[in-house]
Design an enzyme around this catalytic site. Sequence first.
Site, PDB file in Angstrom:
ATOM      1  CE  LYS A 121      33.271 -11.205   6.864  1.00 52.63           C
ATOM      2  NZ  LYS A 121      34.547 -10.921   6.179  1.00 52.63           N
ATOM      3  NE  ARG A 163      36.000 -11.857  -4.514  1.00 55.42           N
ATOM      4  CZ  ARG A 163      37.258 -11.907  -4.064  1.00 55.42           C
ATOM      5  NH1 ARG A 163      38.165 -12.634  -4.707  1.00 55.42           N
ATOM      6  NH2 ARG A 163      37.616 -11.244  -2.988  1.00 55.42           N
TER       7      ARG A 163
END
Length: 503
Positions: free
Chosen positions: A279, A353
């Site tokens: 990030k 996920r």
Amino acid sequence: MEITFAKPTLPQSGVLVVGVLQNRKLTAGAATLDEKLGGSLVRAISTGRFQGKTDQSVSLIAPAGTKYERILVVGLGKAKEIDTLRMQAVGGQIVAELGRAVDGSVAVWVDPIEGCNLKPVEMAAQLAFGARLRSYRFDLYKTKKDDDDNGPEMKALRILCETPAKAAKIFDPLDKIADGVFFTRDLASEPANILYPETLAERAKSLSDIGIDVEVLGEEQMRELGMNALLGVGQGSARESKLVVMQWNGDPNGKGKAKAPVAFVGKGVTFDTGGISIKPAANMEDMKWDMGGAGVVIGLMKALAGRKARVNAVGVVGLVENMPSGTAQRPGDVVKSMSGQTIEVLNTDAEGRLVLADALWYCKERFKPQFMVDLATLTGAIIICLGSEKAGMFSNDDQLSRRLFEAGEAVGERVWRMPLTPEYDKLIKSDIADMQNIGANRGAGSITAAQFLQRFVGKTPWAHLDIAGVTWSKKDAAVVPKGATAFGVRLLNQLVEKRYESE
């Protein structure tokens, strides 16, 4: 802050709070106080903009001729619009205005109100609940106190109402829910060097003290189960990944379908750098609360056990740290999940996920629950869709969706249903595996994430709550001070209490 209930007798000194309805209509307590003050309360609220509307207030400091330190007049709005959320907000408003302005105890007069659907005992209990929720602070690591911290502090709230014993009885389970909310807020507020998979699992294990059966699976056990999707996320970290399973058996004699538990699954990424798909540095510190979904599940279990909920409930949380290193998962890697389905990992920052894929499958296969609800700070895309006002809800079951929506409206933790359709499912089709972990283009990011999760729930009724936009707040709200919100604890408790508890 200690909260107690007492008979409605007008105090002779100290700090007192009374309510006024819209159009400056005095409640009985306010009228009694005004008479004692020789009409100065009416004079005070008759000037300025105060009309008795919601969120309005007037403060009288050391009224002449009395021994009162302060009187706070709060607006209640229209009688017919006073409900549980309004009374909770009043409690939060009192703490917000007096919590750092008063040293000691505050008394609040709660009256019967004509045209209000709530009984005084219910009003009193909900006001207390709101005050408790708003009183939360996280200052564990401050060694030097701010000016506000060195000032006065409200230490007790005494609520004056009819039948105080009944009000206290109504408040007791609400107080236990607040305990769960505070536990979740604490977990989300902790820095990642303190709270990582092992220590978060230890915090969850503390719930065994209140009757919850807690199991902690380590990497070796998960590897034997085939949880390669979850393990792949944590393989770049020096911290060992964990899976925590919590069981509350509050309805051991349930018959038929009632024997099947209700189940909640949480994403617990204790820090998310994004892994190799790292990030940007700006605001990366916020990623300490990427375990928000797991925190909600743990806090919910504490709330259910604390109030002795008559339900069998399971909480499963996958705990990992997503770090870049020489052992980290790479973009393009293929992993085989516990379900046997293979996943092409195109972006290591779409890691939540992967954690949930194995946690959901494990929960479904082991417990065969009535339903599963998972919670995750899953996508930034949901913030683009819904901002910080609502959580995104995705589901394969209309009844469960409707019940979650109603529960959210009742407690003020609102959700909005988003679509799941075959057209979106096609966007995660992989050329070399059963699926890929991100969509084929930048669009519909939250939906494709939910489509991914749906592949691991089978026919079990399921809902996914994307709480990325509501887990942390940059500003104060009625019963939520800025910081960790614990969004989801009250929502899911309401769902269980109203729809799934035995008589």
